[in-house]
Write a protein that holds these residues in place. Structure first.
Motif, short mmCIF file in Angstrom:
data_model
loop_
_atom_site.label_atom_id
_atom_site.label_comp_id
_atom_site.label_asym_id
_atom_site.label_seq_id
_atom_site.Cartn_x
_atom_site.Cartn_y
_atom_site.Cartn_z
N LEU A 1 -1.15 1.83 -4.02
CA LEU A 1 -1.26 2.39 -5.36
C LEU A 1 0.07 2.95 -5.84
N GLN A 2 0.80 3.60 -4.92
CA GLN A 2 2.11 4.12 -5.30
C GLN A 2 3.05 2.99 -5.73
N ILE A 3 2.99 1.88 -5.02
CA ILE A 3 3.85 0.73 -5.35
C ILE A 3 3.51 0.21 -6.74
N CYS B 1 7.33 2.27 -1.48
CA CYS B 1 7.15 3.65 -1.90
C CYS B 1 8.32 4.50 -1.43
N THR B 2 8.36 5.78 -1.84
CA THR B 2 9.52 6.63 -1.59
C THR B 2 9.77 6.84 -0.11
N HIS C 1 2.00 1.84 -9.21
CA HIS C 1 2.29 2.83 -10.24
C HIS C 1 3.78 2.93 -10.52
N ARG C 2 4.61 2.87 -9.48
CA ARG C 2 6.05 3.03 -9.63
C ARG C 2 6.76 1.72 -9.97
N GLU D 1 0.60 -3.75 2.13
CA GLU D 1 0.09 -2.40 2.40
C GLU D 1 -1.43 -2.39 2.44
N SER E 1 -3.35 3.97 -0.34
CA SER E 1 -2.61 4.95 -1.14
C SER E 1 -1.17 4.50 -1.38
N ARG E 2 -0.56 3.91 -0.37
CA ARG E 2 0.81 3.44 -0.54
C ARG E 2 0.84 2.23 -1.48
#
Length: 681
Positions: A658-660, A668-669, A662-663, A648, A655-656
């Motif tokens: 960071l989502q990966i 990502c979703t 964090h989750r 990514e 941003s994606r």
């Protein structure tokens, strides 16, 4: 013990020689060795050139010392042997062997008690050629000791013919032969022979004969325990062992039964999967062995074979038990203790390729454990971040340069050891593995005997003392294990060229187990990537090529196929698969090996995705990773999360990424539907 007049005898002493010979013989038979030696000294004054008298005198002196002057006795036998050779210079070699048959048998017996089986076998084979001229008693002793040496050296193909020949020479009186004491000597030898052949039915028959003649002895109990061990009735084997009677520290046969007892307990608990308890019993066996030796006077370096009786000189089995202890420590995960134990053993059994492989495995396991401990200590500390400073909006992170991280990865030891110095390092592991590979025959040799069998060619085997020799079926398996370890070690040492060579050599092996093929393809592909040969790596990272993840070929059944009654009984022992899984669970690093084909294919696809990412083909890398993640099961490996974030970031989607992170999920979703579509497709 007889003496004959020789040509060098003095005329004046000839009248007293028969009387002196009679007195010496009578005193010897009554175990009055001092009187026997006195008569032999007088007889030797009259017949100084007669080697028979000199030999009898040497035997009497040795027996008078309670078999403690072994060094002097060996020198005397060698001097008498020279006298025999001088006397028979004009005679035939066969007559010379017959003349000094008793002398050669005494030499072979000493070699056997000192565990010098090769020298003893060579002498006994020469005597066996002229056994018809040696006399009935000496011929029987030669045959029995020769069979014993064949069993000790695992030359089982020669045992059957000699046993049949010996039984034929004893006569065919039917029931009368069973009552002959000479025939009773054969039962323990035949039982040991059948145990090595794993012929349970024939061994049980011999054990019954031993119990019927010898009674309640440790020998009979240990044979019964061995039979139950072969039948995998381990709890019953423990019960039989615990019921064995206690015996002196050292028997007349030169055995420490207390040490044998604890060693056997350790072997049974190893089969039960209780490796720490097995190691405890092996330590007890070593303590009993050392206690048996400490109960006798210390040996002098100038005369290492004197001061202790002959039967005690062969009591020491420390290194054999230490080998077993090292294996248990390796199974139990005590890598440093296993390294120390196996390193001491390799100084004695240095021609055993299995031992060198085990020593290398201890080094690899120790290195892997050190890396796991280091990562656990730095679990809350990122290896990428060197330091942080500032606060709030001005908070900054200093990152470790990439080249420094690569150097730290390969130079894991701040004080690297020399490869020639024994230490639990990967450098020394490479030396051990090369030694193991050197001791194995070339790959073409161990496959050749199948075509030579009709022409009288013999099977290829490799000596692996203190255990049985490695036969041709297992040589290839051992070589495969050595090659895969070599490829791993040289990858860890930062030498992809050498690692690639060993991986390609592994992949060229016919009938390679699926698990080793999987590792060989991974190691070869990694080497190709490091050498900037991505196209060749792509050919190896094909998930469809993985159809099996077994590391070892199917194990041969313990019981003989000609014993259907034993095979039909259900075994209380765990199956081979469950035993293998329990061994994997305690081995360091084995929990990371894939247990199913799906997980192995997922790992292959993950590496393929990494290769696409290195080639900057991020779309294919993302698609391949999306197909691989569901195959891992519930929890995706951390490497997949990092690779997904890297993809990514490389595509400018911070941003994606960071989502990966964090989750803690590879995608990502917004990618869920696309991921499921790719999998169903």
């Amino acid at each position: 013990m007889e003496s004959q007049p020789s040509e060098g005898a003095e005329q004046g002493a000839s009248d007293h020689e028969p009387e002196l010979s009679r007195v010496a013989k009578e005193a010897f038979d009554n175990q009055r060795y001092e009187s026997c030696l006195s008569a032999l000294n007088k007889l030797l004054d009259a017949r100084r050139r007669d080697p028979r008298v000199a030999h009898n005198r040497a035997v009497a002196q040795y027996l008078l010392s309670n078999l403690t002057l072994t060094d002097e006795f060996r020198k005397n036998l060698q001097a008498v042997n020279v006298q025999f050779d001088r006397e028979s210079e004009n005679g035939s070699g066969e007559c010379n062997l017959c003349e000094k048959g008793v002398l050669l048998f005494n030499q072979a017996l000493i070699h056997a008690r000192l565990h010098q089986y090769t020298q003893a076998t060579r002498i006994l084979e020469e005597l066996h050629k002229v056994s018809g001229a040696l006399g009935e008693t000496l011929s029987l002793q030669v045959s029995l000791l020769l069979i014993d040496m064949y069993i000790c050296t695992y030359q089982l193909s020669k045992v059957s013919s000699h046993v049949e020949s010996l039984e034929t020479s004893m006569g065919a009186e039917g029931e009368g032969r069973e009552e002959d004491k000479r025939y009773h000597m054969l039962h323990p030898l035949k039982a040991r022979f059948h145990l090595l052949h794993k012929n349970v039915k024939a061994c049980k028959k011999e054990v019954k004969s031993i119990a019927g003649t010898a009674g309640n002895t440790p020998c009979a109990h240990y044979f019964k325990a061995n039979v139950e061990y072969l039948r995998r009735n381990f709890k019953k084997a423990l019960k039989v062992l615990c019921s064995a009677p206690h015996m002196p520290v050292a028997t007349d046969a030169g055995e420490c039964l207390a040490s044998f007892y604890f060693n056997n307990l350790g072997c049974v608990h190893h089969q039960l999967g209780k490796y720490s308890l097995a190691a405890h019993y092996f330590k007890k066996a070593i303590e009993e062995n050392d206690a048996a030796l400490n109960g006798f006077p210390p040996l002098d370096r100038a005369t290492p074979l004197s001061g202790r009786p002959l039967n005690v000189l062969g009591v020491n089995c420390r290194h054999v038990i230490l080998y077993n202890l090292g294996l248990q420590q390796l199974f139990a995960g005590y890598t440093m203790a296993a390294f120390d134990s196996l390193l001491e053993v390799v100084q004695v059994f240095h021609s055993n390729p299995c031992l060198w492989l085990r020593l290398a495995e201890a080094c690899i396991a120790s290195d892997a454990k050190n890396l796991d401990d280091l990562s656990a200590a730095q679990r809350n500390r990122s290896p990428v971040i060197r330091m942080s400073f500032g606060m709030g909006l001005h908070h900054k992170l200093a990152v470790v340069p990439v080249q420094a991280r690569i150097k730290e990865h390969f130079m894991y030891d701040a004080h690297p050891h020399s490869a020639a110095m024994p230490a639990p390092t990967l450098e020394f592991a490479s030396v051990c593995l090369r030694n193991a590979l050197f001791l194995l025959p070339p790959m073409s040799t161990d496959r050749a005997p199948s075509s030579e069998g009709k022409d009288g060619g013999h099977d290829v085997s490799v000596s692996a003392l203190p255990g049985p020799p490695i036969q041709k079926e297992k040589i290839s398996n051992l070589r495969n294990a050595v090659l895969v370890c070599l490829s791993y070690v040289y990858h860890a040492l930062g030498d992809p060229v050498t690692a690639l060579g060993y991986a390609q050599q592994l992949l060229s092996t016919p009938q390679l187990p699926g698990g080793l093929k999987f590792l060989g393809q991974l190691y070869a592909a990694e080497a190709f990537i490091l050498l900037d040969r991505a196209q060749e790596a792509l050919q190896l990272l094909n998930p469809d090529s993985i159809s099996d993840v077994s590391i070892c070929p199917p194990m041969v059944a313990t019981l003989q196929p000609n014993d259907p009654t034993e095979e039909s009984k259900p075994s209380k022992a765990p199956s081979t698969e469950s035993t293998y899984k329990s061994a994997k669970s305690v081995a360091v690093g084995m929990d990371k090996f894939p247990e199913t084909v799906m997980v192995a294919r997922a790992i292959m696809m993950f590496n393929l995705s990494s290769l696409y990412a290195v080639k900057k083909d991020f779309d294919r890398a993302r698609k391949t990773l999306a197909q691989a993640v569901p195959l891992f099961g519930k929890d995706a490996p951390p490497q997949a999360i990092l690779l997904s974030a890297f993809i990514e970031l490389s595509q400018g989607k911070a941003s994606r990424a960071l989502q990966i992170l964090h989750r803690h999920q590879p995608f990502c979703t917004g990618d869920t539907k696309k991921t499921s579509y790719m999998v169903t497709r």
